[in-house]
Design an enzyme around this catalytic site. Structure first.
Site, mmCIF file in Angstrom:
data_model
loop_
_atom_site.group_PDB
_atom_site.id
_atom_site.type_symbol
_atom_site.label_atom_id
_atom_site.label_comp_id
_atom_site.label_asym_id
_atom_site.label_seq_id
_atom_site.Cartn_x
_atom_site.Cartn_y
_atom_site.Cartn_z
ATOM 1 N N LYS A 1 51.461 51.271 41.153
ATOM 2 C CA LYS A 1 50.272 51.970 40.648
ATOM 3 C C LYS A 1 49.736 52.944 41.703
ATOM 4 O O LYS A 1 49.387 54.084 41.392
ATOM 5 C CB LYS A 1 49.188 50.954 40.247
ATOM 6 N N GLN B 1 43.692 43.165 39.938
ATOM 7 C CA GLN B 1 45.042 42.742 39.575
ATOM 8 C C GLN B 1 45.046 41.262 39.176
ATOM 9 O O GLN B 1 44.556 40.405 39.920
ATOM 10 C CB GLN B 1 45.996 42.987 40.765
ATOM 11 N N ASP C 1 41.323 49.143 32.850
ATOM 12 C CA ASP C 1 42.302 48.219 32.274
ATOM 13 C C ASP C 1 41.924 47.871 30.829
ATOM 14 O O ASP C 1 42.722 47.271 30.107
ATOM 15 C CB ASP C 1 42.373 46.922 33.100
#
Ligand code: NAP
Length: 294
Positions: A53, A97, A120
């Site tokens: 990412k 994460q 997200d």
């Protein structure tokens, strides 16, 4: 004839488009999109995903910040970091994460992320808005699936889509998205999980089969009909003496057996994984342009 849905290629195209757009923003004196990521602990798979990412951010000309916290961090300390990011005007969007260590309540963390910075798309406000077909951040993996279908001109309207797996990050949201009145969408969706009876009866009826189980090579040729469109989300690391790293990535579909029966199929790796990363960047650009919440 089987067409391979090349997620790596489409992801690169999206990142190239983002690079051009960011350069235009820079040239006009605008703000460079800034993605931050919190990584708790040093889990190997999470390290790999985060590294990919960050690298994608660099290639697309975005600013990125990685915040590493030890596995011993407690929930309160993590919540303070999250509030810092909510209040940091330079950060447009950020991710935490997953998975988190067991002593930290995942839902508490997700609910504390500002919905405006939740690139997200996991915050209940974004999930609710997505279900209501209102502007929202769409979780990166389902968003990646939509973009892959769209950019390959795959018509989903009226199709029977069967989704295997009902996780909050893939199965449940993609089932909502493809049943919405929109493009891609307008599917008739069947959502299957571990309690589904006679799974094969469902999978054999699928025009589009989306698989997100985490069970390597679970879907076999006898489970699908001729001409099916296969989207394989699964990624499992299995030991291999043929690679330098000592492992290889395997999808949830037995690719060799299923590909000949498919009209379209995603490979693993090189399918949905890269699309997920591109979609995260698209969400971050939307955040920096305040497209969703103004
Ligand atoms: P998950 O949270 O691991 O859940 C797995 C789902 O599969 C559950 O809903 C479970 O049902 C269902 N399931 C398990 N065994 C089953 C069976 N025999 N028959 C039918 N359903 C079954 O799912 P996830 O987080 O979405 O991850 C799935 C896979 O996708 C993993 O390999 C993960 O690494 C991968 N992934 C890839 C990306 C990417 O970017 N490509 C992104 C996210 C995830 P129950 O709900 O009944 O337990």
């Amino acid at each position: 004839m089987t067409t391979i849905l090349n997620g790596k290629l489409i992801s690169q195209q999206i990142q190239d488009e983002l690079f051009i757009e960011v350069n235009k923003i820079k040239a006009a004196g605008g703000k460079v999109p800034h993605l931050a990521a919190i990584l708790v602990g040093d889990d190997g798979a999470s390290e790999t995903y985060i590294a990919a990412k960050i690298k994608a951010c660099e290639k697309a000309g975005f600013k990125s910040t990685l915040i590493r916290l030890p596995i011993t961090v407690n929930e309160k300390e993590l919540l303070i970091k999250i509030e810092d990011l909510n209040n940091d005007e330079d950060v447009d969007g950020y991710i935490v994460q997953l998975p988190l260590p067991r002593h930290i309540r995942e839902h508490k963390i997700i609910e504390t992320i500002s919905p405006k910075k939740d690139v997200d798309g996991f915050h209940p406000q974004n999930v609710g808005r997505m279900a209501l077909n209102l502007p929202s951040y769409i979780p990166a993996t389902p968003f990646g699936i939509l973009q892959l279908l769209e950019r390959n001109n795959i018509n989903t309207t009226g199709k029977h889509c069967v989704v295997l797996g009902r996780s909050h990050i893939v199965g449940a949201p993609i089932s909502i998205l493809l049943s919405r009145n929109g493009v891609p969408g307008n599917c008739t969706v069947t959502l299957c999980h571990s309690r589904t009876e006679n799974l094969i009866e469902h999978t054999r009826k699928a025009d589009i089969l989306i698989v997100a189980l985490g069970k390597p090579e679970f879907v076999t040729a006898e489970m699908v009909k001729e001409g099916v469109i296969i989207i394989d989300v699964g990624i499992t690391r299995i030991a291999s003496d043929k690679t330098k790293s000592g492992f290889k990535l395997v999808g949830d579909v037995n690719y060799e057996a299923v590909a000949p029966k498919s009209s379209f199929i995603t490979p693993v790796p090189g399918g949905i994984g890269p699309m997920t990363i591109a979609s995260l960047l698209v969400n971050t650009l939307k955040a920096s342009k305040k497209e969703i919440y103004g």
